[in-house]
Motif scaffolding. Structure first.
Motif, PDB file in Angstrom:
ATOM      1  N   HIS A 417       0.837  -1.191   0.000  1.00 40.41           N
ATOM      2  CA  HIS A 417       0.000   0.000   0.000  1.00 40.41           C
ATOM      3  C   HIS A 417       0.878   1.250   0.000  1.00 40.41           C
ATOM      4  O   HIS A 417       1.766   1.390   0.841  1.00 40.41           O
ATOM      5  CB  HIS A 417      -0.895  -0.023   1.241  1.00 40.41           C
ATOM      6  CG  HIS A 417      -1.965   1.006   1.183  1.00 40.41           C
ATOM      7  ND1 HIS A 417      -3.070   0.869   0.374  1.00 40.41           N
ATOM      8  CD2 HIS A 417      -2.079   2.192   1.801  1.00 40.41           C
ATOM      9  CE1 HIS A 417      -3.825   1.944   0.516  1.00 40.41           C
ATOM     10  NE2 HIS A 417      -3.246   2.760   1.369  1.00 40.41           N
ATOM     11  N   ARG A 418       0.630   2.133  -0.935  1.00 37.13           N
ATOM     12  CA  ARG A 418       1.504   3.298  -1.071  1.00 37.13           C
ATOM     13  C   ARG A 418       1.388   4.228   0.125  1.00 37.13           C
ATOM     14  O   ARG A 418       0.316   4.427   0.672  1.00 37.13           O
ATOM     15  CB  ARG A 418       1.134   4.062  -2.341  1.00 37.13           C
ATOM     16  CG  ARG A 418       2.319   4.251  -3.251  1.00 37.13           C
ATOM     17  CD  ARG A 418       2.020   5.196  -4.375  1.00 37.13           C
ATOM     18  NE  ARG A 418       2.843   6.389  -4.242  1.00 37.13           N
ATOM     19  CZ  ARG A 418       4.136   6.441  -4.539  1.00 37.13           C
ATOM     20  NH1 ARG A 418       4.739   5.368  -4.999  1.00 37.13           N
ATOM     21  NH2 ARG A 418       4.822   7.555  -4.393  1.00 37.13           N
ATOM     22  N   LEU A 419       2.530   4.782   0.496  1.00 37.29           N
ATOM     23  CA  LEU A 419       2.536   5.770   1.569  1.00 37.29           C
ATOM     24  C   LEU A 419       1.603   6.910   1.200  1.00 37.29           C
ATOM     25  O   LEU A 419       1.551   7.309   0.042  1.00 37.29           O
ATOM     26  CB  LEU A 419       3.931   6.365   1.743  1.00 37.29           C
ATOM     27  CG  LEU A 419       5.008   5.547   2.427  1.00 37.29           C
ATOM     28  CD1 LEU A 419       6.242   6.411   2.601  1.00 37.29           C
ATOM     29  CD2 LEU A 419       4.533   5.042   3.769  1.00 37.29           C
ATOM     30  N   HIS A 420       0.905   7.419   2.177  1.00 37.38           N
ATOM     31  CA  HIS A 420       0.048   8.558   1.911  1.00 37.38           C
ATOM     32  C   HIS A 420       0.906   9.721   1.417  1.00 37.38           C
ATOM     33  O   HIS A 420       2.025   9.931   1.878  1.00 37.38           O
ATOM     34  CB  HIS A 420      -0.699   8.964   3.183  1.00 37.38           C
ATOM     35  CG  HIS A 420      -1.767   9.964   2.920  1.00 37.38           C
ATOM     36  ND1 HIS A 420      -1.539  11.307   3.004  1.00 37.38           N
ATOM     37  CD2 HIS A 420      -3.053   9.817   2.541  1.00 37.38           C
ATOM     38  CE1 HIS A 420      -2.647  11.959   2.701  1.00 37.38           C
ATOM     39  NE2 HIS A 420      -3.578  11.069   2.408  1.00 37.38           N
ATOM     40  N   PHE A 421       0.333  10.460   0.487  1.00 31.13           N
ATOM     41  CA  PHE A 421       1.033  11.568  -0.129  1.00 31.13           C
ATOM     42  C   PHE A 421       1.634  12.531   0.900  1.00 31.13           C
ATOM     43  O   PHE A 421       2.782  12.962   0.786  1.00 31.13           O
ATOM     44  CB  PHE A 421       0.049  12.273  -1.073  1.00 31.13           C
ATOM     45  CG  PHE A 421       0.314  13.720  -1.297  1.00 31.13           C
ATOM     46  CD1 PHE A 421       1.261  14.110  -2.232  1.00 31.13           C
ATOM     47  CD2 PHE A 421      -0.372  14.689  -0.591  1.00 31.13           C
ATOM     48  CE1 PHE A 421       1.527  15.445  -2.449  1.00 31.13           C
ATOM     49  CE2 PHE A 421      -0.111  16.027  -0.799  1.00 31.13           C
ATOM     50  CZ  PHE A 421       0.837  16.410  -1.727  1.00 31.13           C
ATOM     51  N   SER A 422       0.864  12.801   1.941  1.00 40.19           N
ATOM     52  CA  SER A 422       1.345  13.766   2.942  1.00 40.19           C
ATOM     53  C   SER A 422       2.479  13.176   3.793  1.00 40.19           C
ATOM     54  O   SER A 422       3.377  13.880   4.244  1.00 40.19           O
ATOM     55  CB  SER A 422       0.200  14.209   3.847  1.00 40.19           C
ATOM     56  OG  SER A 422      -0.294  13.103   4.557  1.00 40.19           O
ATOM     57  N   TYR A 423       2.426  11.867   3.955  1.00 39.58           N
ATOM     58  CA  TYR A 423       3.468  11.153   4.700  1.00 39.58           C
ATOM     59  C   TYR A 423       4.781  11.227   3.922  1.00 39.58           C
ATOM     60  O   TYR A 423       5.848  11.524   4.460  1.00 39.58           O
ATOM     61  CB  TYR A 423       3.002   9.702   4.892  1.00 39.58           C
ATOM     62  CG  TYR A 423       3.762   8.865   5.891  1.00 39.58           C
ATOM     63  CD1 TYR A 423       4.883   9.340   6.550  1.00 39.58           C
ATOM     64  CD2 TYR A 423       3.336   7.571   6.186  1.00 39.58           C
ATOM     65  CE1 TYR A 423       5.559   8.552   7.459  1.00 39.58           C
ATOM     66  CE2 TYR A 423       4.009   6.778   7.094  1.00 39.58           C
ATOM     67  CZ  TYR A 423       5.122   7.271   7.721  1.00 39.58           C
ATOM     68  OH  TYR A 423       5.794   6.490   8.608  1.00 39.58           O
ATOM     69  N   GLU A 424       4.665  10.964   2.616  1.00 39.98           N
ATOM     70  CA  GLU A 424       5.844  10.987   1.765  1.00 39.98           C
ATOM     71  C   GLU A 424       6.443  12.391   1.729  1.00 39.98           C
ATOM     72  O   GLU A 424       7.659  12.582   1.767  1.00 39.98           O
ATOM     73  CB  GLU A 424       5.456  10.520   0.355  1.00 39.98           C
ATOM     74  CG  GLU A 424       6.665  10.190  -0.489  1.00 39.98           C
ATOM     75  CD  GLU A 424       6.315   9.554  -1.818  1.00 39.98           C
ATOM     76  OE1 GLU A 424       5.600   8.529  -1.822  1.00 39.98           O
ATOM     77  OE2 GLU A 424       6.747  10.089  -2.854  1.00 39.98           O
ATOM     78  N   ARG A 425       5.573  13.350   1.667  1.00 36.56           N
ATOM     79  CA  ARG A 425       5.959  14.757   1.655  1.00 36.56           C
ATOM     80  C   ARG A 425       6.724  15.106   2.946  1.00 36.56           C
ATOM     81  O   ARG A 425       7.748  15.771   2.922  1.00 36.56           O
ATOM     82  CB  ARG A 425       4.667  15.574   1.562  1.00 36.56           C
ATOM     83  CG  ARG A 425       4.818  17.006   1.303  1.00 36.56           C
ATOM     84  CD  ARG A 425       5.086  17.214  -0.142  1.00 36.56           C
ATOM     85  NE  ARG A 425       5.754  18.482  -0.274  1.00 36.56           N
ATOM     86  CZ  ARG A 425       6.237  18.954  -1.398  1.00 36.56           C
ATOM     87  NH1 ARG A 425       6.147  18.249  -2.496  1.00 36.56           N
ATOM     88  NH2 ARG A 425       6.808  20.107  -1.434  1.00 36.56           N
ATOM     89  N   PHE A 426       6.188  14.648   4.039  1.00 32.26           N
ATOM     90  CA  PHE A 426       6.792  14.870   5.346  1.00 32.26           C
ATOM     91  C   PHE A 426       8.202  14.260   5.390  1.00 32.26           C
ATOM     92  O   PHE A 426       9.171  14.889   5.808  1.00 32.26           O
ATOM     93  CB  PHE A 426       5.891  14.254   6.428  1.00 32.26           C
ATOM     94  CG  PHE A 426       6.496  14.199   7.794  1.00 32.26           C
ATOM     95  CD1 PHE A 426       6.636  15.356   8.554  1.00 32.26           C
ATOM     96  CD2 PHE A 426       6.917  12.994   8.329  1.00 32.26           C
ATOM     97  CE1 PHE A 426       7.205  15.303   9.822  1.00 32.26           C
ATOM     98  CE2 PHE A 426       7.480  12.932   9.594  1.00 32.26           C
ATOM     99  CZ  PHE A 426       7.624  14.094  10.339  1.00 32.26           C
ATOM    100  N   LEU A 427       8.281  13.021   4.896  1.00 32.49           N
ATOM    101  CA  LEU A 427       9.577  12.340   4.866  1.00 32.49           C
ATOM    102  C   LEU A 427      10.578  13.108   4.014  1.00 32.49           C
ATOM    103  O   LEU A 427      11.737  13.271   4.374  1.00 32.49           O
ATOM    104  CB  LEU A 427       9.409  10.944   4.268  1.00 32.49           C
ATOM    105  CG  LEU A 427       9.128   9.781   5.195  1.00 32.49           C
ATOM    106  CD1 LEU A 427       9.143   8.492   4.395  1.00 32.49           C
ATOM    107  CD2 LEU A 427      10.148   9.693   6.328  1.00 32.49           C
TER     108      LEU A 427
END
Ligand code: GDP
Ligand code: GDP
Length: 466
Positions: A417-427
């Protein structure tokens, strides 16, 4: 005294692009050895040089007819001598096709030799396709998305496979300061050619026109102190369209063409006009290209004059600069990693700063962060901050950098399951905070990593990873 050259052996099933890769590595330096009747050895043995390191390249695809090349054991049997003598093995695969049973079997047999094995996941013709390569981590820890045909990613592969090869002393110095390819792009009349003249004519710069591959593409080499820059297609920068519309269209075509060969793009905007949709259009291509970008707000002298005329009392250069930066950031949201500089190509104000900035951006682009450092970073990141509990259901076990130019990171997670967009952004923001990466896009791809040992992977071979 000459030592035997280390050898790199290219293996792979038919049609993945072995001979294309071979040709790219070897170029014109093919050695013609005709001491063995029956095989045209000049097709399969060649000498290559990378950053002062000379090595031999063997294309095992040239060793046997196609129908035999489809039988892994036959490949290994025919290529045994070459493989035994190899310092490095390269398994070429077709990234678009994914892992085929033949790839998996070849990888298995090659791993058994105990020799260092790198995977060239070929036919990745654009940076957008790079995530396709991540699937091959199943087969090896060293995976490189490349396009043998277009050259994309081949630098990274070469850096990796030659890392332990000896280097000739006199070339060591030259190799230490790689050339940065710089494209100057932007709408007509924003000041591209004025800027080029300014940069090329800067003090201490030595300018030498370098003939390009085609007659009308003229590159310009600028040496400055210890650094060298290649300004791409300077004839194209100066080319003027006949009508406004033609010029506008041509500027987009040129931008796309120049981006292809660039490491760093100077995206020039006319600050006296503000940001137009034409600027945004070109910026969009710059972002998609995966190149590093510096936003150059030119004609700052004119912008100041205009502001002063408009509002005699309140005009304050500092204030204007801050307002302007905010405006530019808002218009180029998708380029938030790009630094912004305000210059005047006409007066030379602050143009000198561009060289330092290009160096910084180019260095960030090439930077490789060790897996150890990355995972120390990951353990420091407070994942509870800025992400929802739902998003955190996808657990990140560890992270490794797959490639540079631009940097790509593989996140090994507990589920597909792909990381949520905001999670990826945060990372991404956290990653940039720690490791800078100024001006360069950063990409993440995800791979599922099963925690349990000995768990069988999809293609039947045991998942072999740390
Ligand atoms: P080999 O049989 O493994 O030696 O493969 P070849 O080098 O002969 O290439 C097989 C086919 O793949 C040819 O049609 C090449 O033009 C094509 N090819 C090779 N490299 C690339 C690449 O990077 N991108 C794309 N799109 N095609 C490629
Ligand atoms: P290009 O079409 O993007 O290559 O633009 P040019 O370099 O030909 O510049 C277009 C016009 O803008 C010329 O008249 C330049 O003299 C002028 N120009 C370029 N840079 C500046 C600048 O920093 N300030 C001012 N005031 N004019 C500039």
């Amino acid at each position: 005294m000459t030592q035997a050259k280390p050898s790199v052996v290219i293996v792979g099933r038919p049609n993945v692009g072995k001979s294309t890769l071979f040709n790219r590595l070897v170029g014109q330096r093919r050695s013609i050895v005709t001491d063995e009747p029956g095989i045209t050895r000049d097709r399969i043995y060649g000498t290559a040089n990378w950053r002062g390191r000379t090595f031999e390249v063997v294309d095992t695809g040239g060793l046997l007819p196609d129908e035999k090349a489809a039988i892994p054991r036959e490949v290994l049997r025919q290529a045994r001598m070459a493989i035994e003598a190899a310092a490095q093995l390269v398994l070429v695969t077709d990234a678009r096709a994914g892992i085929t049973p033949l790839d998996a079997e070849l990888a298995r047999l090659l791993r058994k030799t105990g020799k260092p094995l790198a995977i060239a996941a070929n036919k990745v013709d654009t940076t957008r396709q790079e995530p396709l390569a991540a699937a091959f981590y199943e087969l090896s820890d060293a995976v490189f998305p490349v396009s043998a045909e277009h050259g994309l990613g081949v630098d990274d592969l070469l850096d990796h496979i030659t890392r332990d090869f000896g280097r000739e002393a006199e070339e060591e110095a030259a190799a230490a300061e790689p050339l940065v390819n710089v494209a100057i792009i932007g709408r007509p009349n924003v000041g591209k050619s004025t800027l080029l003249n300014r940069l090329a004519g800067a003090e201490r710069a030595i300018v030498a026109p370098e003939p390009g591959t085609t007659r009308d593409a003229v590159d310009m080499l600028v040496h400055r102190g210890e650094h060298s820059y290649r300004f791409i297609d300077t004839a194209g920068i100066r080319r003027k369209g006949k009508t406004k519309l033609v010029a506008e269209k041509l500027s987009v075509v040129m931008a796309r063409k120049h981006l292809e060969r660039a490491d760093v793009a100077l995206l020039v905007v006319d600050a006296s006009e503000g940001v137009t949709s034409g600027d945004a259009n070109i910026a969009g291509y710059a972002e998609k290209s995966g190149r590093s970008v510096i936003l150059v707000l030119n004609k700052w002298d004119l912008a100041l004059q205009l502001a002063a005329k408009k509002d005699k009392e309140k005009s304050n250069p500092r204030r204007l600069l801050a307002d302007y930066e905010e405006l530019v950031r808002a218009r180029f949201k998708f380029l938030d990693y790009a630094p912004v500089v305000f210059v005047s190509a006409l007066t030379g104000e602050r143009t000198d700063k561009l060289f330092g900035l290009i160096d910084r951006v180019a260095e960030a682009r090439r930077r490789r962060i060790s897996t150890g450092e990355l995972n120390r970073w990951l353990s420091d990141v407070d994942l509870d901050r800025g992400t929802s509990p739902a998003a955190r259901k996808v657990k990140i076990y560890y992270v490794t950098q797959a490639s540079s130019s631009p940097p790509m990171f593989v996140l090994f997670t507990n589920q597909a399951h792909r990381l949520h967009f905001s999670y990826e952004r945060f990372l991404e923001n956290q990653l940039r905070e720690r490791f800078d990466f100024l001006g360069t896009p950063v990409r993440f791809v995800q791979r599922v990593k099963k925690r349990e040992p000995r768990r069988r992977s999809l293609n039947g071979s045991p998942a072999r990873r740390r």
